[in-house]
Write an enzyme that holds these catalytic residues in place. Structure first.
Site, PDB file in Angstrom:
ATOM      1  N   GLY A 149     -23.799   6.421  48.378  1.00 10.73           N
ATOM      2  CA  GLY A 149     -25.084   5.257  47.158  1.00 10.73           C
ATOM      3  C   GLY A 149     -23.856   3.570  47.118  1.00 10.73           C
ATOM      4  N   ARG A 204     -45.140   1.842   8.672  1.00  6.09           N
ATOM      5  CA  ARG A 204     -44.508   3.041   8.535  1.00  6.09           C
ATOM      6  C   ARG A 204     -44.021   2.997   7.110  1.00  6.09           C
ATOM      7  NH1 ARG A 204     -44.603   8.980   8.134  1.00  6.09           N
ATOM      8  NH2 ARG A 204     -42.781   9.807   7.661  1.00  6.09           N
ATOM      9  N   GLY A 206     -32.282  -8.649  44.643  1.00  3.96           N
ATOM     10  CA  GLY A 206     -33.295  -8.021  43.900  1.00  3.96           C
ATOM     11  C   GLY A 206     -32.824  -7.636  41.739  1.00  3.96           C
ATOM     12  N   ARG A 207     -31.648  -8.202  41.727  1.00  2.00           N
ATOM     13  CA  ARG A 207     -30.671  -7.439  40.914  1.00  2.00           C
ATOM     14  C   ARG A 207     -32.035  -8.468  40.025  1.00  2.00           C
ATOM     15  NH1 ARG A 207     -24.829  -7.336  43.073  1.00  2.00           N
ATOM     16  NH2 ARG A 207     -25.494  -4.874  44.067  1.00  2.00           N
ATOM     17  N   TRP A 246     -33.374   8.155  48.029  1.00  2.00           N
ATOM     18  CA  TRP A 246     -33.477   7.439  46.492  1.00  2.00           C
ATOM     19  C   TRP A 246     -34.469   6.419  47.336  1.00  2.00           C
ATOM     20  CZ3 TRP A 246     -32.391  11.265  44.066  1.00  2.00           C
ATOM     21  CH2 TRP A 246     -31.057  11.638  43.985  1.00  2.00           C
ATOM     22  N   GLU A 302     -30.174  -0.443  42.670  1.00  2.54           N
ATOM     23  CA  GLU A 302     -29.883  -0.860  43.185  1.00  2.54           C
ATOM     24  C   GLU A 302     -28.407  -1.951  41.952  1.00  2.54           C
ATOM     25  OE1 GLU A 302     -33.019  -5.023  43.310  1.00  2.54           O
ATOM     26  OE2 GLU A 302     -34.700  -2.690  42.835  1.00  2.54           O
ATOM     27  N   THR A 310     -37.529   4.184  47.201  1.00  2.00           N
ATOM     28  CA  THR A 310     -38.555   3.914  45.803  1.00  2.00           C
ATOM     29  C   THR A 310     -40.257   3.904  47.099  1.00  2.00           C
ATOM     30  OG1 THR A 310     -36.839   3.182  44.080  1.00  2.00           O
ATOM     31  CG2 THR A 310     -39.325   2.546  44.319  1.00  2.00           C
ATOM     32  N   LEU A 320     -38.470   5.351  14.784  1.00  2.00           N
ATOM     33  CA  LEU A 320     -39.979   6.145  15.159  1.00  2.00           C
ATOM     34  C   LEU A 320     -39.449   7.277  14.260  1.00  2.00           C
ATOM     35  CD1 LEU A 320     -40.765   3.741  16.377  1.00  2.00           C
ATOM     36  CD2 LEU A 320     -42.462   4.805  18.203  1.00  2.00           C
TER      37      LEU A 320
END
Lengths: 254, 406
Positions: free
Chosen positions: B154, B291, B265-266, B179, B386, B181, B361
């Protein structure tokens, strides 16, 4: 026929914003609050652009009255497909008292100047909720009007309009030139596409002053006071119908 | 004109250009604001309401990708002549953030198509390749994917073991990519394979392979923690034959193409991470108002306030880094360090914000009734793909050391 359609677009506080009344009760807070195009005006723009795409009309002109900021709204109309814009410059102070009567006078003057075949407006603005501008504009021009339109069909020199009325739907046929006001179900406005946003940058927005159109902006109306609606009080639960009737009698409502 | 006046004017020019770029960091130009708003409206109305269902059923958002294609979001940087939108990388980054704020899976589909598939072809393809492999992929009807990683490597991209050899007028590819996508929905892929093993990473080349294609098969869809509406699978190449004209760029340039593609791409992934982080903050801040505990909305308590402040700080910092990287790329200046910083900062902001969002939450954050748990799961991958956070640190350190080279 000129094939030109005038579309009025109003810059209003965004529908999702929680409105706050100014501390001096002279109006609502608009500073720093998100504004967008009136939803019914979006529907009006969409209808005009669809007519142009079907080649039923030739040009869509987006008009807005107000201070500098309304140019954003005109540009949004351009990004949706309008061909050019007209910004009727009104100072911030004058804008506070600008109402349907003055806007109708402006639109009527512009319609004559631009030789418009149709004026399409939203049925009402979500801030004033007046529902008067379309009707007044038609009256000033002595043009027929198709208001609360949920379906519009151009046929030669006529327009067939299906109107949403209390009893259901009413279909009328009116001559052009005419004024139409858009109701909710007329269409679903498109999202401005990125290429159209790019193209909008090159489209022209002309600047006009109300005086150039021979329109006096002085209003005969004066806002005395603006109040928020009263807070909803908690209700009372009752056990039986008899109790309900007793309580209503107590409150003097029956 | 004397040399010194010329230099002064040059410096002023740089200053002005710099200040224009700086002011874009402070307030976006009108066109970018409009573009951001239209993407935000689309994401809020069309993506956010279905994101939970898409995630639960692992459903690819086909209809939404078509709609985004029609809006020009699937090919933001592609010139108009090729069917794209012709906008800059800052616009792309804004679009990515807003789309991902609605649905992170849809965001990654958009990102891979724009940055990883179209990106290298736009930069390294010839005119014929651009028309054939980019134009059909601008409308959302077809999406592409990027096949670099393998089961055996990778981060160590130079160790690519997928091989490509010439046989007559064809290239023959053999190997497995992992991997990937968009693999199950893609109509084409950019594949990296070794053409000259002896040259090590200078012996890797890039190829364009249509999908489906004889000799190319897909592995099973991976079952993932997050971004479940996007498909991730192996691509298996067994004597996969493609014409010689499918070589992208020159022979041996593959590693360089991959690294430069990932640089851009980053910025896309940083933007996706920002969208997830912002969605987590939206959820938490809204909840803090509503809340109540100990007699007041929990937003009045310092512990909650500190969390919200830290989340907002991390997000805004990462956002400015992302915008700076995009602006540098648009100005054709070096942006490797800034892109790595942006991706690192944004992905860590995403995992941090999502974590704190669940904390704010409380028990509700742990259930699928609230989107916080999905943001937590979606955020996790942004620190890995990436370029892992560790690799980003190496890239940054490399650049920093270069700056101080004695």
């Amino acid at each position: 026929m000129s094939g030109r359609v005038l579309v009025g677009v109003k810059r209003v506080i965004d529908y999702a914003v929680k409105i706050r009344v100014k501390p001096d009760h002279s109006g609502v807070v608009t500073e720093g609050v998100k504004h967008s195009m009136n939803p019914f005006c979006e529907i009006a723009v969409e209808e005009a652009v669809k007519m142009k795409e079907k080649k039923l009309i030739k040009e869509v002109v987006a008009v807005s009255c107000g201070p500098q900021q309304v140019q954003e709204t005109i540009r949004t109309a351009l990004a949706m497909g309008a061909d050019r814009g007209i910004h009727v410059e009104v100072s911030a102070k004058e804008y506070e008292s600008l109402g349907p009567l003055q806007v109708s006078k402006i639109l009527a003057a512009l319609a004559k100047k631009e030789e418009a075949q149709l004026i399409i407006l939203g049925k009402q603005a979500i801030d004033g909720d007046c529902n008067q501008t379309g009707q007044m504009t038609a009256a000033l021009l002595d043009w027929p009007q198709g208001t609360f339109a949920s379906e519009v069909t151009l046929e030669g020199g006529h327009v067939k309009v299906v109107r949403e009325i209390d009893g259901g739907l009413e279909t009328i046929k009116i001559n052009t030139p005419a004024v139409l006001t858009a109701d909710l179900r007329l269409n679903t406005p498109r999202y401005a596409t990125l290429p159209n946003i790019m193209k909008a940058k090159k489209k022209k927005i002309a600047n006009v002053k109300p005086a150039d159109l021979g329109v006096e902006l002085a209003s005969k109306l004066q806002v005395l006071r603006v109040d928020a609606p009263p807070q909803r009080e908690a209700g009372v639960k009752v056990e039986s119908v008899a109790d309900l009737v007793a309580k209503l009698k107590e409150a003097g409502t029956i | 004109m004397t040399a010194s006046i010329f230099k002064a004017r040059q410096a002023l020019g740089l200053c002005l250009r710099g200040s224009r770029a700086l002011s874009q960091l402070a307030e976006l130009p009108e066109m970018h604001q409009m573009m951001r708003q239209t993407c935000r409206d689309y994401a809020a109305k069309e993506l956010a309401p279905i994101a939970a269902t898409l995630d639960k059923n692992h459903t690819y958002p086909a209809k939404q990708i078509l709609e985004l294609g029609a809006m020009g979001v699937m090919a933001v940087e592609v010139p108009e002549e090729l069917g794209g939108t012709g906008m800059d990388y800052l616009a792309y980054s804004l679009a990515m953030e807003e789309i991902s704020r609605g649905c992170a899976s849809t965001g990654v589909v958009v990102s891979v198509n724009n940055s990883l598939y179209i990106g290298p072809i736009l930069k390294y393809g010839n005119e014929e390749q651009k028309k054939q492999w980019i134009t059909p992929f601008t409308t959302g009807e077809k999406v592409g994917c990027f096949a670099l990683s393998e089961p055996g490597n990778g981060s160590d991209a130079g160790a690519a073991s997928t091989m490509a050899h010439q046989d007559g007028d064809e290239w023959v590819l053999n190997g497995t990519k992992a991997w990937i996508t968009n693999s199950w929905e893609a109509s084409a892929t950019v594949v990296f394979a070794t053409t000259d093993k002896a040259l090590k990473h200078k012996g890797i080349s890039a190829f364009l392979v249509p999908m489906p294609h004889p000799g190319l098969s897909l592995g099973k869809k991976e079952e993932k923690l997050g971004i479940r509406a996007s498909s991730t699978a192996n691509i298996i190449l067994e004597d996969c034959r493609i014409p010689l004209g499918n070589l992208l760029g020159s022979r041996g340039a593959g590693f360089k193409i991959a690294m430069q593609t990932l640089d851009s791409g980053r910025i896309g992934i940083a933007s996706q991470a920002l969208g997830i982080a912002q969605a987590a903050l939206d959820c938490a801040a809204d909840y803090a108002h509503k809340r109540t505990a100990f007699g007041a909305p929990i937003g009045k308590m310092q512990a909650i306030q500190f969390k919200l402040a830290d989340m907002a700080l991390a997000i805004e910092g990462a956002r400015l880094l992302t915008w700076k990287a995009a602006l540098l790329k648009d100005a054709k200046k070096p942006f490797t360090k800034e892109a790595a910083m942006a991706k690192l900062a944004a992905s860590e902001a995403a995992t941090f914000s999502a974590h704190q969002s669940i904390q704010i939450l409380g028990g509700m954050g742990f259930t699928t009734d609230m989107p916080a748990e999905r943001h937590y799961r979606d955020a996790r991958i942004t620190e890995i793909y990436e370029g892992t956070s560790e690799i980003q640190r190496l890239v940054i350190a490399n650049q920093v050391l270069k700056e101080y080279q004695p």
